[in-house]
Enzyme design. Sequence first.
Site: not given
Length: 349
Positions: A93, A106, A113, A117, A120, A334
């Site tokens: 995205e 962005c 990933c 975290c 996240c 995010c």
Amino acid sequence: MDKKRDILDMEPDELAEALKALGYPSFRAKQVYKWLYSGCLDFSSMTNLPKDMRVKLSEEFTAGGLRIANKHVSKVDGTRKYLLELHDGNIIESVLMKYHYGYSACLSTQVGCRMGCAFCASASLGFVRNLTVGELVAQVLSIMNDIGDRIGHLVLMGIGEPFDNYDNVMRFLRRVNREDTLNISYRKMTVSTCGIVPKILEFAREGIPVNLSVSLHAPDDEIRRRTMPVARSWSMDELLKACNEYTRITSRRITYEYSLIEDVNDSPEHARTLAEKLKGTLCHVNLIPVNTVEGIDFSKSSRERTEAFKKVLEKYGIAVTVRRELGSDIMAACGQLRRNTLMMEPKKV
Ligand code: SAH
């Protein structure tokens, strides 16, 4: 699998070589380049090329290989959120924000990933692969095409850890800076890292004045290790030392990202601990009330606690801002859109 080469993955001289090998004079490579970076990713629409060349190009090459699978436009502030499907069916995205100074995109740097975290939206979905330079470039071109306008600013703060895909990211930054591509100034680009210390030091020596953001999100090792697994590899002391070294080498100010999570890292005492570590360094702190993610048990700090945190940092002479939320009605924050999409269609992970 597609055996065609991605033309956006090729450097200008590589493309010139490839076209020369196919028997075309060098000015043709320049023409193709011009089309691509004006956002035309369809060879058949490159109208100043001979027809047989257009056919040949589409037989030999792809151009980015991604398509806009879904798009949401915020009714509140015009922020656009894109779900982009890659040639292999994976999705990423990207978000486009409009500021008074122009458009800022962005971008994602990886499919998923591996940093993990705790707060996240992308962490629990795992890591699939790095994005190629061609896919990074195609993200920008696809969005540019969609809005029919130039994008002047880039932030690498979408899904993924840019420094975990370091070489492609560096090639991408250099590519879009070129005058014959998108001509985006390095000073209008920002890379954000969760704190991979050796890469911060390497980045300091790249010699390109791109802005650096470092995701801190905690005042000490104990809290940081609880929320960010990367902190188990490097302590805050080591991280801040590398950041100061970056500043010494580049004379550039670092932005520290700090997401405020209620009762985890947002007390005035936490603010003082943080301020003691940052005072006197060339930095800026960006406070972000954490975005809540379904299934993750964290709450956003209240406005009062956010303001109180900010005041403590200011008392220490530290530059601090609270990030404005954009696109709140379209899950622009995010990785939330991809997360929701993958949760509905788990086969695509
Ligand atoms: N991996 C890089 C860049 C991608 S994340 C990094 O860690 O910096 C971009 C920013 O969003 C990071 O600061 C990240 O910590 C932050 N972030 C992730 N999830 C968030 C959430 N739920 N609320 C607020 N910020 C979040």
